[in-house]
Design a protein around this motif. Structure first.
Motif, PDB file in Angstrom:
ATOM      1  N   MET A   1     -23.786  -8.009  23.689  1.00  0.00           N
ATOM      2  CA  MET A   1     -22.609  -7.467  24.351  1.00  0.00           C
ATOM      3  C   MET A   1     -22.344  -8.175  25.677  1.00  0.00           C
ATOM      4  N   VAL A   2     -23.396  -8.480  26.453  1.00  0.00           N
ATOM      5  CA  VAL A   2     -23.218  -9.158  27.725  1.00  0.00           C
ATOM      6  C   VAL A   2     -22.610 -10.536  27.513  1.00  0.00           C
ATOM      7  N   ALA A   3     -23.065 -11.274  26.478  1.00  0.00           N
ATOM      8  CA  ALA A   3     -22.517 -12.605  26.218  1.00  0.00           C
ATOM      9  C   ALA A   3     -21.031 -12.525  25.917  1.00  0.00           C
ATOM     10  N   ALA A   4     -20.596 -11.513  25.171  1.00  0.00           N
ATOM     11  CA  ALA A   4     -19.171 -11.357  24.883  1.00  0.00           C
ATOM     12  C   ALA A   4     -18.393 -11.075  26.156  1.00  0.00           C
ATOM     13  N   MET A   5     -18.954 -10.233  27.030  1.00  0.00           N
ATOM     14  CA  MET A   5     -18.292  -9.931  28.295  1.00  0.00           C
ATOM     15  C   MET A   5     -18.192 -11.195  29.141  1.00  0.00           C
ATOM     16  N   ASP A   6     -19.278 -11.989  29.198  1.00  0.00           N
ATOM     17  CA  ASP A   6     -19.277 -13.214  29.988  1.00  0.00           C
ATOM     18  C   ASP A   6     -18.267 -14.219  29.471  1.00  0.00           C
ATOM     19  N   SER A   7     -18.097 -14.321  28.130  1.00  0.00           N
ATOM     20  CA  SER A   7     -17.157 -15.293  27.585  1.00  0.00           C
ATOM     21  C   SER A   7     -15.711 -14.904  27.897  1.00  0.00           C
ATOM     22  N   ASN A   8     -15.448 -13.627  28.126  1.00  0.00           N
ATOM     23  CA  ASN A   8     -14.108 -13.163  28.475  1.00  0.00           C
ATOM     24  C   ASN A   8     -13.903 -13.025  29.980  1.00  0.00           C
ATOM     25  N   MET A   9     -14.922 -13.342  30.752  1.00  0.00           N
ATOM     26  CA  MET A   9     -14.861 -13.177  32.196  1.00  0.00           C
ATOM     27  C   MET A   9     -13.897 -14.200  32.799  1.00  0.00           C
ATOM     28  N   PRO A  10     -12.978 -13.755  33.647  1.00  0.00           N
ATOM     29  CA  PRO A  10     -12.086 -14.713  34.303  1.00  0.00           C
ATOM     30  C   PRO A  10     -12.888 -15.739  35.114  1.00  0.00           C
ATOM     31  N   ALA A  11     -12.348 -16.941  35.222  1.00  0.00           N
ATOM     32  CA  ALA A  11     -13.063 -18.043  35.879  1.00  0.00           C
ATOM     33  C   ALA A  11     -13.433 -17.714  37.321  1.00  0.00           C
ATOM     34  N   ASP A  12     -12.557 -17.031  38.058  1.00  0.00           N
ATOM     35  CA  ASP A  12     -12.848 -16.723  39.465  1.00  0.00           C
ATOM     36  C   ASP A  12     -14.000 -15.726  39.593  1.00  0.00           C
ATOM     37  N   ILE A  13     -14.093 -14.796  38.648  1.00  0.00           N
ATOM     38  CA  ILE A  13     -15.194 -13.820  38.664  1.00  0.00           C
ATOM     39  C   ILE A  13     -16.493 -14.517  38.277  1.00  0.00           C
ATOM     40  N   ALA A  14     -16.424 -15.375  37.258  1.00  0.00           N
ATOM     41  CA  ALA A  14     -17.615 -16.132  36.848  1.00  0.00           C
ATOM     42  C   ALA A  14     -18.103 -17.024  37.984  1.00  0.00           C
ATOM     43  N   GLU A  15     -17.177 -17.587  38.738  1.00  0.00           N
ATOM     44  CA  GLU A  15     -17.553 -18.440  39.869  1.00  0.00           C
ATOM     45  C   GLU A  15     -18.288 -17.639  40.939  1.00  0.00           C
ATOM     46  N   LEU A  16     -17.788 -16.459  41.255  1.00  0.00           N
ATOM     47  CA  LEU A  16     -18.478 -15.603  42.232  1.00  0.00           C
ATOM     48  C   LEU A  16     -19.856 -15.207  41.722  1.00  0.00           C
ATOM     49  N   ARG A  17     -19.938 -14.821  40.444  1.00  0.00           N
ATOM     50  CA  ARG A  17     -21.229 -14.471  39.842  1.00  0.00           C
ATOM     51  C   ARG A  17     -22.198 -15.640  39.949  1.00  0.00           C
ATOM     52  N   ASP A  18     -21.723 -16.842  39.628  1.00  0.00           N
ATOM     53  CA  ASP A  18     -22.570 -18.037  39.692  1.00  0.00           C
ATOM     54  C   ASP A  18     -23.026 -18.319  41.117  1.00  0.00           C
ATOM     55  N   GLN A  19     -22.144 -18.107  42.084  1.00  0.00           N
ATOM     56  CA  GLN A  19     -22.528 -18.325  43.483  1.00  0.00           C
ATOM     57  C   GLN A  19     -23.629 -17.362  43.900  1.00  0.00           C
ATOM     58  N   LEU A  20     -23.500 -16.110  43.493  1.00  0.00           N
ATOM     59  CA  LEU A  20     -24.546 -15.129  43.810  1.00  0.00           C
ATOM     60  C   LEU A  20     -25.878 -15.528  43.173  1.00  0.00           C
ATOM     61  N   GLU A  21     -25.832 -15.992  41.932  1.00  0.00           N
ATOM     62  CA  GLU A  21     -27.060 -16.415  41.249  1.00  0.00           C
ATOM     63  C   GLU A  21     -27.661 -17.656  41.898  1.00  0.00           C
ATOM     64  N   LEU A  22     -26.815 -18.601  42.314  1.00  0.00           N
ATOM     65  CA  LEU A  22     -27.322 -19.800  42.997  1.00  0.00           C
ATOM     66  C   LEU A  22     -28.012 -19.441  44.302  1.00  0.00           C
ATOM     67  N   VAL A  23     -27.412 -18.533  45.048  1.00  0.00           N
ATOM     68  CA  VAL A  23     -28.008 -18.112  46.322  1.00  0.00           C
ATOM     69  C   VAL A  23     -29.356 -17.441  46.079  1.00  0.00           C
ATOM     70  N   ALA A  24     -29.440 -16.591  45.065  1.00  0.00           N
ATOM     71  CA  ALA A  24     -30.717 -15.932  44.756  1.00  0.00           C
ATOM     72  C   ALA A  24     -31.780 -16.967  44.391  1.00  0.00           C
ATOM     73  N   GLY A  25     -31.400 -17.975  43.603  1.00  0.00           N
ATOM     74  CA  GLY A  25     -32.333 -19.046  43.257  1.00  0.00           C
ATOM     75  C   GLY A  25     -32.762 -19.851  44.471  1.00  0.00           C
ATOM     76  N   GLU A  26     -31.816 -20.084  45.365  1.00  0.00           N
ATOM     77  CA  GLU A  26     -32.115 -20.813  46.606  1.00  0.00           C
ATOM     78  C   GLU A  26     -33.095 -20.027  47.475  1.00  0.00           C
ATOM     79  N   ALA A  27     -32.903 -18.718  47.555  1.00  0.00           N
ATOM     80  CA  ALA A  27     -33.821 -17.880  48.338  1.00  0.00           C
ATOM     81  C   ALA A  27     -35.208 -17.865  47.712  1.00  0.00           C
ATOM     82  N   ASP A  28     -35.266 -17.841  46.396  1.00  0.00           N
ATOM     83  CA  ASP A  28     -36.550 -17.879  45.692  1.00  0.00           C
ATOM     84  C   ASP A  28     -37.291 -19.174  46.008  1.00  0.00           C
ATOM     85  N   ALA A  29     -36.577 -20.300  45.957  1.00  0.00           N
ATOM     86  CA  ALA A  29     -37.193 -21.597  46.290  1.00  0.00           C
ATOM     87  C   ALA A  29     -37.623 -21.638  47.753  1.00  0.00           C
ATOM     88  N   LEU A  30     -36.827 -21.019  48.624  1.00  0.00           N
ATOM     89  CA  LEU A  30     -37.125 -20.993  50.058  1.00  0.00           C
ATOM     90  C   LEU A  30     -38.477 -20.350  50.344  1.00  0.00           C
TER      91      LEU A  30
END
Length: 195
Positions: free
Chosen positions: A1-30
């Motif tokens: 179900m999550v994959a279906a929601m993600d495939s229908n996610m507008p590009a601007d929302i997906a971009e914000l989601r990706d930015q949040l995930e990148l920041v979390a990964g950056e903090a983990d590496a930090l």
């Protein structure tokens, strides 16, 4: 179900989601491989430690998300659904730009008193707290992606009388995180070079 929601996610929302995930990964590496003592060590000449940067971000995120929640709830009751991309307007873009790294001499701001970090908080605690607020920001985005985030306003929790769109608030969160993670990386590199 999550994959279906993600495939229908507008590009601007997906971009914000990706930015949040990148920041979390950056903090983990930090924090990877940093001892508690290293994480709490302030840089030579002053400034915040890695743990203080994370503490500041977690506090700021919580305050922003708390200020954004009630307007989002009211908007849902009023049926204010998505009409445009979740992008900041002119003033919002300017403010987000002030927060983006690297800080420029004209964009240096003193942290609001409400978000000043505790003195030498434990690294493991502040990292966990920061990651928790990342999860809360992601949950807020997912829960409200169907709303008109660019048209719903909330009171800035730090500057009385200033209102931003929810879209601006989300962009502020990630820009602010990038700014202070860069600061924390500089502290970590200085610690590593001193060894």
């Amino acid at each position: 179900m999550v994959a279906a929601m993600d495939s229908n996610m507008p590009a601007d929302i997906a971009e914000l989601r990706d930015q949040l995930e990148l920041v979390a990964g950056e903090a983990d590496a930090l924090v990877d491989g940093l001892s508690e003592e290293q994480g709490m060590r302030r840089p030579e000449g002053g400034g915040w430690s890695v743990s203080e940067c994370l503490d500041h971000l977690a506090t700021g995120n919580r305050l922003y998300l708390n200020a954004m929640q009630e307007p989002a709830n009211r908007a849902r009751l009023r049926g204010m659904y998505r009409r445009r991309p979740a992008r900041p307007g002119l003033v919002g873009r300017f403010f987000v730009g002030l927060l983006e790294p690297p800080p420029r001499w004209w964009s240096r701001m003193k942290a609001p008193r409400k978000t000043r970090p505790r003195n030498a908080p434990p690294l493991a605690e502040t990292f966990a707290d920061f990651i928790a607020t990342q999860g809360q920001a992601g949950a807020f985005l997912r829960a409200n992606a169907d709303l008109d985030l660019a048209g719903i306003r909330f009171p800035n929790p730090f500057v009385r009388g200033i209102f931003f769109s929810l879209a601006t608030g989300l962009h502020v969160i990630v820009a602010h995180e990038r700014r202070h993670l860069l600061q924390a990386w500089r502290v970590r590199r200085a610690i590593e070079q001193a060894v």
